[in-house]
Design a protein around this motif. Structure first.
Motif, PDB file in Angstrom:
ATOM      1  N   SER A  11      -8.544  -0.937  13.954  1.00  0.00           N
ATOM      2  CA  SER A  11      -9.012  -1.787  12.851  1.00  0.00           C
ATOM      3  C   SER A  11      -9.069  -3.270  13.196  1.00  0.00           C
ATOM      4  O   SER A  11      -9.499  -4.074  12.383  1.00  0.00           O
ATOM      5  N   ALA A  31     -12.831   2.029   9.246  1.00  0.00           N
ATOM      6  CA  ALA A  31     -11.707   2.705   8.587  1.00  0.00           C
ATOM      7  C   ALA A  31     -11.423   3.977   9.370  1.00  0.00           C
ATOM      8  O   ALA A  31     -12.343   4.714   9.727  1.00  0.00           O
ATOM      9  N   LYS A  45     -14.883  -4.337   4.806  1.00  0.00           N
ATOM     10  CA  LYS A  45     -13.462  -3.971   4.828  1.00  0.00           C
ATOM     11  C   LYS A  45     -12.633  -4.963   5.631  1.00  0.00           C
ATOM     12  O   LYS A  45     -11.526  -5.345   5.233  1.00  0.00           O
ATOM     13  N   ASN A  49      -9.352  -6.886   4.137  1.00  0.00           N
ATOM     14  CA  ASN A  49      -8.007  -6.723   4.698  1.00  0.00           C
ATOM     15  C   ASN A  49      -7.474  -8.020   5.274  1.00  0.00           C
ATOM     16  O   ASN A  49      -6.286  -8.328   5.144  1.00  0.00           O
ATOM     17  N   ASP A 195      -4.702  -0.695   3.870  1.00  0.00           N
ATOM     18  CA  ASP A 195      -4.723   0.283   4.967  1.00  0.00           C
ATOM     19  C   ASP A 195      -3.316   0.790   5.266  1.00  0.00           C
ATOM     20  O   ASP A 195      -3.142   1.914   5.727  1.00  0.00           O
ATOM     21  N   LYS A 210      -5.885   3.056   1.000  1.00  0.00           N
ATOM     22  CA  LYS A 210      -6.649   3.889   1.935  1.00  0.00           C
ATOM     23  C   LYS A 210      -6.578   5.385   1.643  1.00  0.00           C
ATOM     24  O   LYS A 210      -7.365   6.162   2.201  1.00  0.00           O
TER      25      LYS A 210
END
Ligand code: TMP
Ligand code: ASP
Length: 234
Positions: A11, A31, A45, A49, A195, A210
């Motif tokens: 990630s 992901a 994403k 994050n 996540d 997640k």
């Protein structure tokens, strides 16, 4: 960005930093779940994050937790202290869910009578197996002192995060932390984001993390956007 890539994770990308004591980390839109077996690109994403984790790290730093975060560069990049990652994940649970529920037959959502901490070996190849203190010290992954420091920090972080997320109307079910060695100290590294945590809406129990991706429950980023919005307004 033109910095030299040193390592590409699932990630994030780790790049050469502005000096010899730092790296630049860059969040990706990828992901993954089940040790990388399930994988998808989710546009936006990385930004979500990065923003969420930076706000949480800044809050923890204000409250005395040392972290790797040095400076935010842009929406997806930050300068972080160069640290040697301790190859265990530290997991804290307030409520039964996920692998804990499965392994011990405790229904998801059951409040735990005490907070639990556990370690897993950081190894996709081996499926991140749970590992105990004596096994960690026997292999030489960390010393007993390092383990007790990481466990104590994890519990302090849990207390701080529970207080913050309660104000946001979110139940902090469980989360995973990673630590690293830098300048003779153990500091918090990696990220704290949807996540790596289970966030449930306090009123509806709606999943804002997640698990929505892991379990194919719909638009995963909707929850991430909600977490960011509430963090920005807390
Ligand atoms: P688990 O119930 O699957 O063991 O997950 C516990 C917590 O750790 C949960 O908040 C999700 C997070 N987690 C990670 O950050 N990375 C992982 O590889 C796994 C398995 C869990
Ligand atoms: N982080 C792990 C992976 O990317 C698993 C997970 O978070 O469920 O495969």
């Amino acid at each position: 960005m033109s910095e030299k890539v040193l390592y590409e994770g699932k990630s994030k990308v780790v790049c050469e930093g502005p000096d010899s004591d730092s790296y630049i980390i860059r969040y990706k839109d990828t992901a993954t779940a089940f040790n990388g077996e399930k994988k998808e690109d989710l546009s936006g994403k990385g930004k979500l994050n990065s923003s969420i984790s930076n706000l949480i790290f800044e809050y923890l730093m204000k409250n005395g937790i040392e972290t790797h975060l040095v400076k935010i560069i842009d929406d997806i990049s930050a300068v972080v202290k160069k640290a040697e990652i301790v190859m265990v994940e530290v997991i804290v649970r307030n409520v039964a869910a996920g692998s804990f529920s499965k392994k011990y037959g405790v229904p998801e959502g059951t409040a735990l009578k005490n907070i639990t901490t556990e370690f897993s070996l950081k190894s996709d190849e081996l499926g991140d197996p749970m590992i105990n203190d004596s096994q960690i010290t026997a292999i030489g992954i960390a010393t007993a002192d390092e383990l007790s420091f990481m466990r104590a920090q994890a519990l302090k972080i849990n207390e701080l995060l529970c207080a913050l997320f309660e104000k946001m109307g979110i139940r902090l079910v469980d989360f995973k932390l990673e630590f690293g060695r830098a300048g003779g100290k153990i500091i918090l590294c990696d990220e704290i984001s949807p996540d790596s945590c289970r966030f449930w809406d306090a009123k509806t129990n709606k999943k804002l993390d997640k698990d929505v991706f892991r379990r194919d429950l719909g638009d995963v980023l909707e929850g991430y956007r909600e977490v960011l919005k509430r963090l920005q307004n807390v």
